[in-house]
Design an enzyme around this catalytic site. Structure first.
Site, PDB file in Angstrom:
ATOM      1  N   TYR A 166     -20.560 -48.446  87.817  1.00  0.00           N
ATOM      2  CA  TYR A 166     -20.290 -46.275  87.733  1.00  0.00           C
ATOM      3  C   TYR A 166     -21.514 -46.317  87.862  1.00  0.00           C
ATOM      4  O   TYR A 166     -22.433 -44.980  88.343  1.00  0.00           O
ATOM      5  CB  TYR A 166     -19.059 -46.457  87.185  1.00  0.00           C
ATOM      6  CG  TYR A 166     -18.388 -44.851  87.396  1.00  0.00           C
ATOM      7  CD1 TYR A 166     -18.316 -44.093  87.915  1.00  0.00           C
ATOM      8  CD2 TYR A 166     -19.281 -44.331  85.480  1.00  0.00           C
ATOM      9  CE1 TYR A 166     -17.898 -43.421  87.787  1.00  0.00           C
ATOM     10  CE2 TYR A 166     -18.817 -43.572  86.063  1.00  0.00           C
ATOM     11  CZ  TYR A 166     -18.100 -41.950  87.066  1.00  0.00           C
ATOM     12  OH  TYR A 166     -18.070 -40.879  86.822  1.00  0.00           O
ATOM     13  N   ARG A 174      -9.797 -31.608  94.213  1.00  0.00           N
ATOM     14  CA  ARG A 174      -8.723 -31.842  92.826  1.00  0.00           C
ATOM     15  C   ARG A 174     -10.445 -31.840  91.823  1.00  0.00           C
ATOM     16  O   ARG A 174     -11.104 -32.137  92.523  1.00  0.00           O
ATOM     17  CB  ARG A 174      -8.233 -32.815  92.453  1.00  0.00           C
ATOM     18  CG  ARG A 174      -8.538 -34.260  92.977  1.00  0.00           C
ATOM     19  CD  ARG A 174      -7.009 -35.426  93.685  1.00  0.00           C
ATOM     20  NE  ARG A 174      -7.846 -36.287  94.265  1.00  0.00           N
ATOM     21  CZ  ARG A 174      -8.065 -37.967  93.602  1.00  0.00           C
ATOM     22  NH1 ARG A 174      -8.472 -37.743  92.484  1.00  0.00           N
ATOM     23  NH2 ARG A 174      -9.028 -38.674  94.019  1.00  0.00           N
ATOM     24  N   GLY A 220     -16.307 -38.712  94.255  1.00  0.00           N
ATOM     25  CA  GLY A 220     -17.101 -39.956  93.087  1.00  0.00           C
ATOM     26  C   GLY A 220     -15.696 -40.910  92.628  1.00  0.00           C
ATOM     27  O   GLY A 220     -14.573 -40.554  92.716  1.00  0.00           O
ATOM     28  N   ILE A 240     -12.886 -31.398  89.271  1.00  0.00           N
ATOM     29  CA  ILE A 240     -14.190 -30.680  88.794  1.00  0.00           C
ATOM     30  C   ILE A 240     -14.835 -29.881  90.603  1.00  0.00           C
ATOM     31  O   ILE A 240     -15.158 -29.107  90.262  1.00  0.00           O
ATOM     32  CB  ILE A 240     -15.481 -31.845  88.616  1.00  0.00           C
ATOM     33  CG1 ILE A 240     -15.053 -32.467  87.298  1.00  0.00           C
ATOM     34  CG2 ILE A 240     -17.089 -31.065  88.747  1.00  0.00           C
ATOM     35  CD1 ILE A 240     -16.021 -33.490  86.139  1.00  0.00           C
ATOM     36  N   ASP A 290     -15.305 -38.997 105.162  1.00  0.00           N
ATOM     37  CA  ASP A 290     -15.486 -39.797 103.899  1.00  0.00           C
ATOM     38  C   ASP A 290     -16.864 -39.972 104.294  1.00  0.00           C
ATOM     39  O   ASP A 290     -17.654 -39.893 105.062  1.00  0.00           O
ATOM     40  CB  ASP A 290     -14.669 -40.800 105.051  1.00  0.00           C
ATOM     41  CG  ASP A 290     -14.479 -42.148 103.898  1.00  0.00           C
ATOM     42  OD1 ASP A 290     -16.019 -42.461 103.515  1.00  0.00           O
ATOM     43  OD2 ASP A 290     -13.595 -42.421 103.777  1.00  0.00           O
TER      44      ASP A 290
HETATM   45  P1  NDP Z   1     -11.123 -37.067  90.694  1.00  0.00           P
HETATM   46  O1  NDP Z   1     -10.614 -38.375  91.044  1.00  0.00           O
HETATM   47  O2  NDP Z   1     -10.716 -36.251  90.282  1.00  0.00           O
HETATM   48  O3  NDP Z   1     -11.175 -36.538  92.170  1.00  0.00           O
HETATM   49  C1  NDP Z   1     -12.320 -36.950  93.192  1.00  0.00           C
HETATM   50  C2  NDP Z   1     -12.943 -36.902  94.127  1.00  0.00           C
HETATM   51  O4  NDP Z   1     -13.897 -37.339  95.015  1.00  0.00           O
HETATM   52  C3  NDP Z   1     -11.690 -36.391  94.978  1.00  0.00           C
HETATM   53  O5  NDP Z   1     -11.161 -34.846  95.740  1.00  0.00           O
HETATM   54  C4  NDP Z   1     -11.422 -37.254  96.403  1.00  0.00           C
HETATM   55  O6  NDP Z   1     -11.190 -36.604  97.613  1.00  0.00           O
HETATM   56  C5  NDP Z   1     -13.186 -37.432  96.368  1.00  0.00           C
HETATM   57  N1  NDP Z   1     -13.884 -39.262  97.288  1.00  0.00           N
HETATM   58  C6  NDP Z   1     -13.853 -39.845  96.561  1.00  0.00           C
HETATM   59  N2  NDP Z   1     -14.375 -40.968  97.664  1.00  0.00           N
HETATM   60  C7  NDP Z   1     -14.307 -39.965  98.946  1.00  0.00           C
HETATM   61  C8  NDP Z   1     -14.889 -40.072  99.902  1.00  0.00           C
HETATM   62  N3  NDP Z   1     -15.335 -42.119 100.373  1.00  0.00           N
HETATM   63  N4  NDP Z   1     -15.364 -39.434 100.534  1.00  0.00           N
HETATM   64  C9  NDP Z   1     -14.657 -38.140 100.247  1.00  0.00           C
HETATM   65  N5  NDP Z   1     -14.190 -37.989  99.279  1.00  0.00           N
HETATM   66  C10 NDP Z   1     -13.802 -38.811  98.324  1.00  0.00           C
HETATM   67  O7  NDP Z   1     -12.544 -36.936  90.027  1.00  0.00           O
HETATM   68  P2  NDP Z   1     -13.244 -35.955  88.957  1.00  0.00           P
HETATM   69  O8  NDP Z   1     -13.094 -34.860  89.784  1.00  0.00           O
HETATM   70  O9  NDP Z   1     -12.251 -36.407  87.922  1.00  0.00           O
HETATM   71  O10 NDP Z   1     -14.661 -36.279  89.431  1.00  0.00           O
HETATM   72  C11 NDP Z   1     -16.163 -35.601  90.659  1.00  0.00           C
HETATM   73  C12 NDP Z   1     -16.679 -36.465  89.785  1.00  0.00           C
HETATM   74  O11 NDP Z   1     -17.580 -36.347  88.318  1.00  0.00           O
HETATM   75  C13 NDP Z   1     -17.013 -37.610  90.241  1.00  0.00           C
HETATM   76  O12 NDP Z   1     -18.156 -38.014  90.887  1.00  0.00           O
HETATM   77  C14 NDP Z   1     -17.175 -38.405  88.328  1.00  0.00           C
HETATM   78  O13 NDP Z   1     -17.908 -39.429  88.802  1.00  0.00           O
HETATM   79  C15 NDP Z   1     -17.962 -37.147  88.229  1.00  0.00           C
HETATM   80  N6  NDP Z   1     -17.284 -36.998  86.666  1.00  0.00           N
HETATM   81  C16 NDP Z   1     -16.177 -37.562  86.385  1.00  0.00           C
HETATM   82  C17 NDP Z   1     -15.887 -37.235  84.566  1.00  0.00           C
HETATM   83  C18 NDP Z   1     -14.687 -37.355  83.688  1.00  0.00           C
HETATM   84  O14 NDP Z   1     -14.975 -36.815  82.926  1.00  0.00           O
HETATM   85  N7  NDP Z   1     -13.215 -37.152  84.861  1.00  0.00           N
HETATM   86  C19 NDP Z   1     -17.205 -37.491  83.877  1.00  0.00           C
HETATM   87  C20 NDP Z   1     -18.751 -37.649  84.567  1.00  0.00           C
HETATM   88  C21 NDP Z   1     -18.331 -36.866  84.989  1.00  0.00           C
HETATM   89  P3  NDP Z   1      -9.561 -37.431  97.998  1.00  0.00           P
HETATM   90  O15 NDP Z   1      -8.797 -37.064  97.275  1.00  0.00           O
HETATM   91  O16 NDP Z   1      -8.973 -36.677  99.187  1.00  0.00           O
HETATM   92  O17 NDP Z   1      -9.341 -38.771  97.312  1.00  0.00           O
END
Ligand code: NDP
Length: 249
Positions: free
Chosen positions: A155, A27, A92, A29, A63
């Site tokens: 964060y 999902r 993240g 980014i 993970d």
């Molecule tokens: P989402 O919350 O939509 O998605 C997070 C993703 O990280 C999911 O695919 C999730 O998988 C995966 N994930 C989380 N924990 C783990 C883990 N332990 N092992 C494997 N996968 C994991 O986040 P965004 O798309 O919004 O963000 C993506 C990145 O961009 C992040 O690093 C975030 O910090 C960064 N970011 C986002 C911003 C924003 O405005 N949205 C701004 C700046 C940075 P699962 O569904 O399986 O948990």
């Protein structure tokens, strides 16, 4: 051995079908990055905890908090697509809390996924990249890493540390055809930001020069450039995709 100087290329001239790994591509980014690179002809895989990767992406359940899980996932990806040549550390989480109320667990959990998780996948990918003598590492940070944000001490700490990570990788592996860069998105319309209270969203909106939130694909476009052959001489850089919010940091 002296470093090699590749011929300059145009941004869309990355002809090989590369083995790409994007963490967290089910999902937001990560999904947009995976979709863009698949459309560009790469073989794309993802490590996710919960499944739901887009069409055409090899999904491996894993993970990033667990070294053995990361290793097993890489082994699976390498068997299907070959050694990972492009790694995007995107997975993240947030656990927002005011400093004086933030627990050790809330701090450690965020660092474990966002920072140590990136370290685990980068370390594992580096072995194959060193052998290949080429590689692209892109770490997904955040505008908050250098701008700061109340309630996000955990964060922001995890995200700013990715800059030091990319620059150290650049110094360590730069002569082997491997680049490491940071993309720092601003406020992007995903599940993560939808979870923010409406007043916080409005406050951010007022301070973004572009006057709007970003789309995940706008971040993906920056990643695609840094992952391309055309970006061979870009390393240790922080590329903001934030509508001007961080003023280039
Ligand atoms: P989402 O919350 O939509 O998605 C997070 C993703 O990280 C999911 O695919 C999730 O998988 C995966 N994930 C989380 N924990 C783990 C883990 N332990 N092992 C494997 N996968 C994991 O986040 P965004 O798309 O919004 O963000 C993506 C990145 O961009 C992040 O690093 C975030 O910090 C960064 N970011 C986002 C911003 C924003 O405005 N949205 C701004 C700046 C940075 P699962 O569904 O399986 O948990």
């Amino acid at each position: 051995m002296p470093a090699t100087t590749p011929e300059p290329t145009t941004p869309d001239a990355t002809p090989r079908q590369r083995s790409v790994l994007v963490t967290g591509a089910n999902r937001g980014i990560g999904r947009a990055i995976a979709e863009r690179l698949v459309a560009g002809g790469d073989k794309v895989a993802t490590i996710v905890r919960s499944g739901g990767a887009p069409e055409g992406v090899l999904e491996v359940i894993g993970d990033v908090r667990d070294t053995a899980s990361v290793d097993a996932a890489f082994t699976q990806v390498e068997a299907a697509h070959g050694p990972v040549e492009v790694l995007v550390a995107n997975a993240g989480i947030t656990r927002d809390q005011l400093l004086m109320r933030m627990t050790d667990d809330e701090f450690a959990e965020v660092l474990d996924v966002n920072l140590t998780g990136a370290f685990r996948v980068v370390r594992r990918a580096s072995k194959g990249m060193i052998r290949l003598r080429r590689g692209r590492i892109v770490l997904i940070s955040s505008v908050v890493g250098l701008y700061g944000s109340p309630g996000q001490v955990n964060y922001a700490s995890s995200k700013s540390a990715l800059v030091g990570m990319a620059r150290s990788i650049t110094r360590e592996l730069g002569a082997r055809g491997i680049t490491a860069n940071v993309v720092a998105p601003g406020f992007i319309d995903t599940d993560m930001t939808k979870a923010l209270p409406e007043d916080r969203q409005q406050a951010y909106l007022g301070s973004i020069p572009a006057g709007r939130f970003g789309q995940a694909d706008e971040v993906a476009a920056a990643v695609q450039f840094l992952a391309s052959d055309a970006a061979a001489y870009v390393s240790g850089a922080v590329l903001p995709v934030d509508g001007g919010l961080g003023m280039g940091h």
